[in-house]
Design a protein around this motif. Structure first.
Motif, PDB file in Angstrom:
ATOM      1  N   LEU A   2      20.794  13.034 -19.075  1.00  0.00           N
ATOM      2  CA  LEU A   2      20.831  12.009 -20.122  1.00  0.00           C
ATOM      3  C   LEU A   2      21.614  10.780 -19.663  1.00  0.00           C
ATOM      4  CD1 LEU A   2      21.428  14.248 -23.268  1.00  0.00           C
ATOM      5  CD2 LEU A   2      19.329  13.035 -22.650  1.00  0.00           C
ATOM      6  N   LEU A   3      22.747  11.003 -18.988  1.00  0.00           N
ATOM      7  CA  LEU A   3      23.535   9.868 -18.508  1.00  0.00           C
ATOM      8  C   LEU A   3      22.790   9.115 -17.420  1.00  0.00           C
ATOM      9  CD1 LEU A   3      26.147   8.254 -18.521  1.00  0.00           C
ATOM     10  CD2 LEU A   3      27.103   9.890 -16.883  1.00  0.00           C
ATOM     11  N   GLN A   4      22.095   9.834 -16.561  1.00  0.00           N
ATOM     12  CA  GLN A   4      21.332   9.189 -15.493  1.00  0.00           C
ATOM     13  C   GLN A   4      20.219   8.319 -16.064  1.00  0.00           C
ATOM     14  OE1 GLN A   4      20.470  10.799 -11.230  1.00  0.00           O
ATOM     15  NE2 GLN A   4      18.940  11.697 -12.560  1.00  0.00           N
ATOM     16  N   GLN A   5      19.576   8.777 -17.123  1.00  0.00           N
ATOM     17  CA  GLN A   5      18.517   8.007 -17.750  1.00  0.00           C
ATOM     18  C   GLN A   5      19.076   6.820 -18.531  1.00  0.00           C
ATOM     19  OE1 GLN A   5      16.579  11.030 -20.084  1.00  0.00           O
ATOM     20  NE2 GLN A   5      15.357  11.786 -18.377  1.00  0.00           N
ATOM     21  N   THR A   6      20.288   6.955 -19.048  1.00  0.00           N
ATOM     22  CA  THR A   6      20.873   5.902 -19.880  1.00  0.00           C
ATOM     23  C   THR A   6      21.610   4.853 -19.058  1.00  0.00           C
ATOM     24  OG1 THR A   6      21.167   7.486 -21.687  1.00  0.00           O
ATOM     25  CG2 THR A   6      22.419   5.436 -21.819  1.00  0.00           C
ATOM     26  N   GLY A   7      22.459   5.308 -18.125  1.00  0.00           N
ATOM     27  CA  GLY A   7      23.298   4.376 -17.383  1.00  0.00           C
ATOM     28  C   GLY A   7      22.938   4.190 -15.931  1.00  0.00           C
ATOM     29  N   GLY A   8      22.055   5.047 -15.395  1.00  0.00           N
ATOM     30  CA  GLY A   8      21.659   4.909 -14.003  1.00  0.00           C
ATOM     31  C   GLY A   8      22.265   5.977 -13.113  1.00  0.00           C
ATOM     32  N   GLY A  36      31.723  10.839 -20.855  1.00  0.00           N
ATOM     33  CA  GLY A  36      31.226   9.533 -20.435  1.00  0.00           C
ATOM     34  C   GLY A  36      29.927   9.175 -21.126  1.00  0.00           C
ATOM     35  N   LEU A  37      28.991  10.123 -21.197  1.00  0.00           N
ATOM     36  CA  LEU A  37      27.728   9.884 -21.891  1.00  0.00           C
ATOM     37  C   LEU A  37      27.965   9.591 -23.361  1.00  0.00           C
ATOM     38  CD1 LEU A  37      24.611   9.979 -22.183  1.00  0.00           C
ATOM     39  CD2 LEU A  37      24.848  12.449 -22.530  1.00  0.00           C
ATOM     40  N   ALA A  39      26.710   6.117 -24.994  1.00  0.00           N
ATOM     41  CA  ALA A  39      25.579   6.108 -25.932  1.00  0.00           C
ATOM     42  C   ALA A  39      25.687   7.276 -26.906  1.00  0.00           C
ATOM     43  CB  ALA A  39      24.262   6.164 -25.165  1.00  0.00           C
ATOM     44  N   PRO A  40      26.655   7.238 -27.831  1.00  0.00           N
ATOM     45  CA  PRO A  40      26.864   8.382 -28.728  1.00  0.00           C
ATOM     46  C   PRO A  40      25.714   8.627 -29.695  1.00  0.00           C
ATOM     47  CG  PRO A  40      28.190   6.513 -29.426  1.00  0.00           C
ATOM     48  CD  PRO A  40      27.597   6.147 -28.089  1.00  0.00           C
ATOM     49  N   ARG A  41      24.929   7.594 -29.999  1.00  0.00           N
ATOM     50  CA  ARG A  41      23.870   7.745 -31.001  1.00  0.00           C
ATOM     51  C   ARG A  41      22.487   7.946 -30.389  1.00  0.00           C
ATOM     52  NH1 ARG A  41      25.523   3.429 -35.813  1.00  0.00           N
ATOM     53  NH2 ARG A  41      27.629   4.282 -36.179  1.00  0.00           N
ATOM     54  N   ASN A  42      22.426   7.996 -29.080  1.00  0.00           N
ATOM     55  CA  ASN A  42      21.141   8.358 -28.471  1.00  0.00           C
ATOM     56  C   ASN A  42      20.733   9.751 -28.949  1.00  0.00           C
ATOM     57  OD1 ASN A  42      21.089   5.959 -27.105  1.00  0.00           O
ATOM     58  ND2 ASN A  42      20.778   6.865 -25.088  1.00  0.00           N
TER      59      ASN A  42
END
Length: 312
Positions: A102-108, A159-160, A164-167
């Motif tokens: 999820l973090l990789q998709q959101t922040g890279g 960190g995720l 992006a807490p509301r993703n």
């Protein structure tokens, strides 16, 4: 609607160079299997588990005693990738897969390894300081140790949630999906229950607390344009491409390393709608149709369309 082309994140798959989650999973599992077979060899040679712990584990785990740490300075690196129990490595890798993807998709992909490494190191620093500074814990310093990916995974999870807490995830289970912060609460509750059952309140608690602290601080600074992970990525890149020709290294450097001074925001925005979010909605419509969008996603798409029309 004119939209800048999105850098597409790879899905979890073996052999994908930019999928840092896959590489961390493979590294942790490989080290676990290696330790497992070494343990079997010790048992076959009738040297016993005591010899395995003396020769291998004491040189792999992160010690609570600073004097021991001075004689084994490599243990911060080995401890963050090593596990001795099947359920420990299984649970850590499941959560690493979930939060890391999820973090990789959101922040890279550039955030994953620095967060994991810095979170692990911060967890060890919290553990070392707490065990030696708290009088009630000092008797446990001799022979005390921590091992595993717990702090690194905790850093990625927090960190995720900070980024992006509301993703939302699992849109098919509930209408609109489950927010990331809810998944994080479940993750923290399970860890709290495990710490309570194991009785290792201080050691595990300090270790995970350090990882959580680094996860929050890392992303809080990243959102302000300060990328603490850039030096880590540079070191890893230099070590991994030390034998590459200079010309090829420069090409790869531009592709895999971020600028030394990141922009004020981790991604571009179209109005008040993040560019990556808009592209995800367009991809979802292309793959599943307009009916697949939740009410919140429809509002986001409508807002982006209005903002784009105002620009013209």
């Amino acid at each position: 609607m004119q939209v800048a082309e999105k850098e597409r994140m790879p899905r979890l798959s073996l052999g994908e160079e930019r999928n840092m989650v896959t590489q961390l999973l493979l590294l942790n599992i490989t080290v676990f299997i290696l330790l497992f077979f070494i343990k079997i060899i010790y048992q076959m040679e009738n040297t016993g588990l005591a010899a395995f712990e003396r020769d291998i584990l004491t040189n792999t785990r992160f010690p609570a005693d600073p004097m021991v740490l001075l004689t084994k300075p490599w243990t911060p690196l080995t401890a963050m990738f090593a596990h001795t129990g099947f359920w420990d490595v299984f649970s850590n890798m499941v959560w690493l897969f979930c939060f890391g993807t999820l973090l990789q998709q959101t922040g890279g992909f550039r955030l994953i390894v620095p967060l994991y490494i810095l979170g692990s190191l911060c967890g060890m620093a919290f553990y070392l300081a707490g065990m030696n500074l708290a009088p009630v814990l000092q008797p446990s310093v001799a022979g005390g140790h921590v091992i595993g990916a717990g702090a690194g995974v905790m850093a990625i999870a927090i960190g995720l949630t900070t980024l992006a807490p509301r993703n939302r995830v699992f849109p098919l289970l509930l209408r609109g999906g489950i927010p990331v912060w809810v998944i994080t609460l479940i993750f923290l509750a399970l860890h709290a229950a495990d710490i309570y059952n194991s009785g290792s309140y201080a050691a595990t608690g300090l270790f995970l607390l350090g990882g959580a602290f680094m996860g929050f601080m890392f992303i809080a600074q990243y959102k302000k344009g300060r990328n603490w992970g850039a030096p880590v990525n540079k070191v890893i890149f230099s070590a991994g491409h030390i034998f590459h020709p200079k010309e090829q290294k420069e090409i790869l450097r531009e592709e895999y390393l971020e600028p030394s001074r990141p922009s004020a925001t981790p991604y571009q925005k179209i109005g008040t709608v993040p560019e990556h979010k808009l592209n995800e909605l367009l991809d979802k419509i292309s793959a599943q149709g307009m009916h697949s969008l939740s009410p919140e996603e429809r509002d986001t798409l409508l807002r982006a369309s209005r903002e784009n029309a105002e620009d013209f």
